[in-house]
Design a protein around this motif. Structure first.
Motif, PDB file in Angstrom:
ATOM      1  N   ASP A   1       0.833  -1.204   0.000  1.00 44.78           N
ATOM      2  CA  ASP A   1       0.000   0.000   0.000  1.00 44.78           C
ATOM      3  C   ASP A   1       0.866   1.251   0.000  1.00 44.78           C
ATOM      4  O   ASP A   1       0.572   2.227  -0.692  1.00 44.78           O
ATOM      5  N   ARG A   2       1.929   1.204   0.759  1.00 43.04           N
ATOM      6  CA  ARG A   2       2.821   2.359   0.839  1.00 43.04           C
ATOM      7  C   ARG A   2       3.496   2.629  -0.502  1.00 43.04           C
ATOM      8  O   ARG A   2       3.608   3.775  -0.937  1.00 43.04           O
TER       9      ARG A   2
ATOM     10  N   VAL B   1       1.085   4.309  -2.965  1.00 41.57           N
ATOM     11  CA  VAL B   1       0.898   5.735  -2.670  1.00 41.57           C
ATOM     12  C   VAL B   1       2.149   6.530  -3.036  1.00 41.57           C
ATOM     13  O   VAL B   1       2.064   7.635  -3.573  1.00 41.57           O
TER      14      VAL B   1
ATOM     15  N   TRP C   1       2.188   7.145  -6.731  1.00 38.91           N
ATOM     16  CA  TRP C   1       1.204   8.157  -7.136  1.00 38.91           C
ATOM     17  C   TRP C   1       1.659   9.560  -6.749  1.00 38.91           C
ATOM     18  O   TRP C   1       1.479  10.514  -7.507  1.00 38.91           O
ATOM     19  N   HIS C   2       2.260   9.689  -5.591  1.00 38.01           N
ATOM     20  CA  HIS C   2       2.684  11.001  -5.110  1.00 38.01           C
ATOM     21  C   HIS C   2       3.877  11.556  -5.890  1.00 38.01           C
ATOM     22  O   HIS C   2       4.228  12.729  -5.729  1.00 38.01           O
TER      23      HIS C   2
ATOM     24  N   GLY D   1      -2.061  13.785  -4.101  1.00 38.64           N
ATOM     25  CA  GLY D   1      -2.879  12.858  -3.351  1.00 38.64           C
ATOM     26  C   GLY D   1      -3.870  13.589  -2.462  1.00 38.64           C
ATOM     27  O   GLY D   1      -4.244  14.737  -2.744  1.00 38.64           O
TER      28      GLY D   1
ATOM     29  N   THR E   1      -3.775  10.425   2.405  1.00 40.51           N
ATOM     30  CA  THR E   1      -2.628   9.697   1.855  1.00 40.51           C
ATOM     31  C   THR E   1      -1.319  10.382   2.238  1.00 40.51           C
ATOM     32  O   THR E   1      -0.292   9.718   2.418  1.00 40.51           O
TER      33      THR E   1
ATOM     34  N   SER F   1      -8.521   5.199  -1.900  1.00 34.27           N
ATOM     35  CA  SER F   1      -7.504   5.950  -2.639  1.00 34.27           C
ATOM     36  C   SER F   1      -6.397   5.030  -3.115  1.00 34.27           C
ATOM     37  O   SER F   1      -5.942   5.125  -4.269  1.00 34.27           O
ATOM     38  N   ILE F   2      -5.963   4.122  -2.254  1.00 38.70           N
ATOM     39  CA  ILE F   2      -4.881   3.210  -2.619  1.00 38.70           C
ATOM     40  C   ILE F   2      -5.307   2.311  -3.778  1.00 38.70           C
ATOM     41  O   ILE F   2      -4.548   2.106  -4.734  1.00 38.70           O
TER      42      ILE F   2
ATOM     43  N   TYR G   1      -5.364   4.460  -6.949  1.00 34.68           N
ATOM     44  CA  TYR G   1      -4.017   4.752  -7.443  1.00 34.68           C
ATOM     45  C   TYR G   1      -3.413   3.523  -8.118  1.00 34.68           C
ATOM     46  O   TYR G   1      -2.803   3.620  -9.189  1.00 34.68           O
TER      47      TYR G   1
END
Length: 302
Positions: free
Chosen positions: A65-66, A69, A72-73, A78, A82, A102-103, A106
């Motif tokens: 998950d990290r 994110v 995506w960032h 975000g 997030t 959100s995860i 993304y």
């Protein structure tokens, strides 16, 4: 009315926009390191772009998950949640569902060609508009895509894309074709390496190999080089036995190969592959009619 070449040289004003080809190429390579999408081939031309992409959903699903994110960032800010997640701040119980949503979003977008092209086109458009001191649309329209259904379709399309500058007489040899994946591959090959941001050639054996194109890079470069010479000299020519190893494995005749790599865009207007692969593709999508089936003949020995 806006009138200017997207890249290249404006024949009316004489103004050069060649530097924008570097913008496009740099952004492509950057996105390859962010998305779960591999670049197999590309060519940045004077007024358009060709790119062959491979969607790697499995890789995106393996991200934590990290990691999803973080990827995506690199492109977008975000949400506040997030951002808190990456800073290892406390996520309130009522925020968890929003974070999970959100995860998942993304992860999905980072393996989506439409989002890939959006993240390529929009920054280029902003940079060009700023340079031209204007606003409005930069790209003529939405990108067009075709499904490549088998190895033959992928290799033929790659060669067609990478030989674009030869056909357009922008370069004399494939290895001198600026802003193409082929030039990157040749440059790296001279050092015994392959470009990190391009989908690699992994030879004919895929057992215990990383993902990649299951052919020898040396065979591919020889084949493209001889094909390029034929196209450049505008002669029928022939492909030597050493360079035709790939064609033998793909069961494509030399004549068909030359025809495909010189007129791919005219020959194929939908999914590309053998008749068997096209049939499976249509069945998967629930289509009763196999449109473009007549084009399948080019992907086999005549």
């Amino acid at each position: 009315m806006r009138k200017a070449w997207l890249t290249g040289v404006d024949k009316d004003s004489g103004r050069s926009y060649e530097h924008r080809r570097e913008w496009v190429e740099s952004r492509l390579i950057e996105l390859a390191g962010v998305f779960s999408i591999d670049i197999a081939a590309y060519a940045v031309m004077s007024n358009h772009l060709h790119v062959v992409l491979r969607i790697d959903i499995e890789s995106a699903n393996r991200w934590t998950d990290r990691e999803a994110v973080e990827h995506w960032h690199q492109l977008f800010k975000g949400t506040e949640i997030t951002q808190k997640f990456l800073k290892c701040e406390i996520i309130e119980s009522h925020e968890i569902n929003a974070l999970k949503h959100s995860i998942a979003l993304y992860r999905s977008r980072l393996s989506d060609i439409s989002w890939f092209m959006r993240c390529l086109n929009e920054p280029i458009a902003r940079m060009a508009n700023k340079e031209d001191k204007c606003t409005g649309h930069f790209w003529e329209g939405r990108f067009k895509s075709q499904a490549l259904l088998d190895e033959a379709a992928v290799l033929a399309c790659m060669a067609y894309v990478e030989l674009n500058p030869i056909r357009a007489k922008m370069a004399n040899t494939p290895e001198t074709s600026d802003h193409t994946s082929l030039k990157l591959r040749v440059k790296a090959a001279l050092k015994g390496k392959q470009p990190e941001k391009l989908l690699p050639f992994i030879g004919n054996e895929c057992l215990k190999q990383p993902k990649g194109i299951q052919f020898s890079l040396k065979d591919y470069l020889e084949l493209v080089d001889e094909t390029g010479r034929i196209l450049r000299d505008d002669k029928r020519g022939f492909i030597s036995a050493s360079a035709s190893k790939i064609l033998t494995r793909l069961n494509i005749s030399s004549d068909n190969w030359i025809h495909i790599t010189s007129e791919f865009g005219k020959l194929f207007h939908g999914p590309v592959g053998t008749l068997q692969e096209l049939t499976s593709y249509c069945e998967h999508l629930g289509k009763r009619r196999r449109h473009f089936a007549h084009c399948c003949d080019y992907l086999q020995t005549s």
